[in-house]
Motif scaffolding. Structure first.
Motif, PDB file in Angstrom:
ATOM      1  N   SER A   1     -58.070 -35.905  49.735  1.00 39.24           N
ATOM      2  CA  SER A   1     -59.115 -35.102  50.364  1.00 39.24           C
ATOM      3  C   SER A   1     -58.695 -33.645  50.515  1.00 39.24           C
ATOM      4  CB  SER A   1     -59.460 -35.697  51.731  1.00 39.24           C
ATOM      5  OG  SER A   1     -60.391 -34.886  52.411  1.00 39.24           O
TER       6      SER A   1
ATOM      7  N   SER B   1     -58.304 -31.841  47.109  1.00 38.76           N
ATOM      8  CA  SER B   1     -59.603 -31.559  46.489  1.00 38.76           C
ATOM      9  C   SER B   1     -60.297 -30.367  47.131  1.00 38.76           C
ATOM     10  CB  SER B   1     -60.499 -32.796  46.531  1.00 38.76           C
ATOM     11  OG  SER B   1     -60.888 -33.079  47.856  1.00 38.76           O
ATOM     12  N   GLN B   2     -59.814 -29.924  48.280  1.00 38.89           N
ATOM     13  CA  GLN B   2     -60.351 -28.731  48.931  1.00 38.89           C
ATOM     14  C   GLN B   2     -59.464 -27.508  48.660  1.00 38.89           C
ATOM     15  OE1 GLN B   2     -61.869 -29.429  53.010  1.00 38.89           O
ATOM     16  NE2 GLN B   2     -61.301 -31.566  52.624  1.00 38.89           N
TER      17      GLN B   2
END
Length: 127
Positions: A65, A68-69
């Motif tokens: 997560s 992916s940012q």
């Protein structure tokens, strides 16, 4: 204990007509999965296998997560993960777009203990 290696011939990708050269390549000695790691951690602590597995799965989920940012994930003394990209070159900054990205990968930079482990490894050529 020593890490075993074998010798492999490889061609020069920039000169396919050049004679092959020989290189050492590690022979992997099995693998360990999340369940096994969870069991090992549980044995070394007061947590259950299930608790440890849940934490490892959450760690994986959260690393994905955060990467992916576009964030660097720092895991203290273990090391850091980050996304890296490669792109084609353009003459001006305005010409560069997401379409120019040709490769992406995840980089891992190990912490001190992992790096120092490499310096004490021994190697043995497989028979």
């Amino acid at each position: 204990m020593a890490v075993k290696f074998k010798v492999l011939p490889r061609k020069n990708p920039q000169d396919l007509l050049a004679p092959e050269k020989y290189y050492a390549a590690v022979i992997n000695n099995g693998e360990v999965d999340m369940e096994t790691l969870a069991g090992m951690i549980a044995y070394q602590s007061t947590l259950t296998d299930t608790d440890c597995y849940a934490v490892l799965m959450s760690l994986e989920h959260n690393i994905i997560s955060e990467l992916s940012q576009g964030r660097i994930v720092r895991l203290g003394k273990l090391g850091n993960f980050q996304v890296s990209i490669s792109s084609g070159g353009k003459d001006t900054p305005e010409e560069v777009s997401a379409n120019d990205i040709v490769n992406n990968r995840i980089l891992f930079r190990p912490g001190k203990k992992l790096r120092s482990m490499l310096s004490i490894l021994t190697y043995r050529k497989a028979s």
